[in-house]
Motif scaffolding. Structure first.
Motif, short mmCIF file in Angstrom:
data_model
loop_
_atom_site.label_atom_id
_atom_site.label_comp_id
_atom_site.label_asym_id
_atom_site.label_seq_id
_atom_site.Cartn_x
_atom_site.Cartn_y
_atom_site.Cartn_z
N GLY B 49 34.18 46.00 35.39
CA GLY B 49 34.53 46.68 34.04
C GLY B 49 36.06 46.73 33.55
N LEU B 50 36.67 47.96 34.14
CA LEU B 50 38.17 48.07 33.39
C LEU B 50 38.30 46.91 33.93
N THR B 166 43.59 54.68 31.26
CA THR B 166 41.96 54.61 31.44
C THR B 166 42.08 54.11 33.10
N MET B 167 42.36 53.42 33.21
CA MET B 167 41.97 52.94 35.13
C MET B 167 42.86 53.56 35.92
N THR B 168 43.91 54.20 35.56
CA THR B 168 44.52 54.72 36.65
C THR B 168 44.19 56.54 36.82
N TRP B 216 43.04 51.49 44.14
CA TRP B 216 44.31 51.64 44.16
C TRP B 216 45.27 50.39 44.61
N ILE B 217 45.17 50.04 45.45
CA ILE B 217 45.79 48.56 45.56
C ILE B 217 45.58 47.56 45.05
N SER B 221 48.65 46.36 42.19
CA SER B 221 48.97 45.01 42.72
C SER B 221 49.35 44.46 41.21
N VAL B 222 47.81 44.91 40.52
CA VAL B 222 47.62 44.02 39.00
C VAL B 222 48.65 44.27 38.22
N ILE B 223 48.65 45.99 37.87
CA ILE B 223 49.78 46.87 36.92
C ILE B 223 51.14 46.76 37.73
N TYR B 224 51.22 46.75 38.72
CA TYR B 224 52.81 46.41 37.75
C TYR B 224 53.17 45.27 39.00
N LEU B 225 52.66 44.73 39.70
CA LEU B 225 52.82 43.36 40.67
C LEU B 225 53.24 42.01 40.04
#
Lengths: 60, 235
Positions: B49-50, B166-168, B216-217, B221-225
């Protein structure tokens, strides 16, 4: 059926997610990213549930 | 320890192991592990959902200058994972934190393997290391938050800030929960409550820890890569 094999049922949802992503991309319509994400995650969740279900059947 | 006390302890261990065999049934897996798998299935959908919200916001986001861009230009330099320092000279610990969390999953699994062999010392040593690594990850995340907030990326800054925290933040809360579970398992391990035959809680905890690691992986990947690939025109 072995629990690990039952977990493969979850693969159905990522396949639907691929279709759900590819069709709008090809047609040029906006992609529903939320739907694609949820379908992918649903594949994982259903795999786990199927594994638990068939492990439970083995126990009983 | 007196002979009577030794006899009682042995009797209790035998009963516990008999109970474990009964709980597992013939060829099945233990109830705690089954319960944890069901819990993880629900958690997968929670994080889905997030992520769904994140991707929807990302797809429709228009930056302050009217250009479709993600993350917003103002925070672009802050979210470069492979730069050791930010523009203001503060340490960027996101990659070391990721490596630490992945290592913690390795030590956690080594602990599970050790208790399966009946090696209680190895199990305790590996779970203690996992506990320390998990705590270190949380401290590094708190430091990362302080850097981002000092640089102007707050929860209310933009929809990017809201989704990021919210996600982290939810992930951090799950790591905190995992650290508590590891603490309980280590405490019970020190009390001698786990053996090669009776270690369901150890396995259930390790499953949860691996799940938190995988989340976390994906988050990293989604936020940084993913933005790195977008900038290079790959996505």
């Amino acid at each position: 059926m072995k629990p690990r094999r039952a977990a493969l049922v979850g693969l159905v949802f990522p396949l639907i997610a691929v279709v759900y992503f590819v069709v709008p991309t090809v047609v040029g319509a906006p992609v529903d990213y939320a739907g694609v994400t949820l379908l992918l995650a649903l594949g994982v969740a259903v795999s786990l549930m199927a594994f638990v279900l068939f492990s439970g059947i083995q126990k009983s | 320890m007196t002979a009577d006390a030794t006899s009682l302890t042995t009797q209790a261990e035998t009963q516990t192991e008999a109970h474990a065999v009964e709980a597992h049934g013939s060829g099945g897996i233990g109830n705690p592990v089954l319960g944890m798998l069901l819990f993880i299935a629900s958690e997968v959908m929670f994080f889905a959902g997030l992520f769904a919200a994140y991707f929807t916001i990302r797809a429709n986001f228009i930056d302050i200058d009217g250009v479709r861009r993600w993350p917003p230009l103002a925070y672009d330099a802050l979210l470069q994972p492979f730069r050791l320092f930010t523009d203001s000279g503060q340490l960027n610990l996101i990659v070391p934190a990721t490596i630490i969390l992945i290592l913690s999953s390795v030590t956690c699994q080594l602990g599970v393997n050790a208790i399966k062999r009946g090696d209680r010392t190895g199990f305790l040593r590996n779970f203690a290391v996992t506990l320390v690594l998990g705590g270190t990850f949380l401290l590094m995340q708190a430091y990362d938050y302080s850097v981002l907030i000092n640089e102007g990326l707050t929860m209310g800054a933009t929809t990017f800030g809201t989704t990021y925290f919210t996600m982290t933040g939810f992930h951090g809360a799950h790591v905190f929960g995992g650290v508590l579970m590891l603490g309980v398992v280590a405490y019970r391990g020190m009390a001698g409550q786990f053996s090669a035959k009776h270690h369901d809680m150890v396995e259930a905890t390790s499953l949860y820890w691996h799940f938190v690691d995988i989340v976390w992986i994906v988050l990293f990947s989604v936020i940084y890569l993913l933005p790195l690939l977008s900038r290079k025109g790959a996505l």
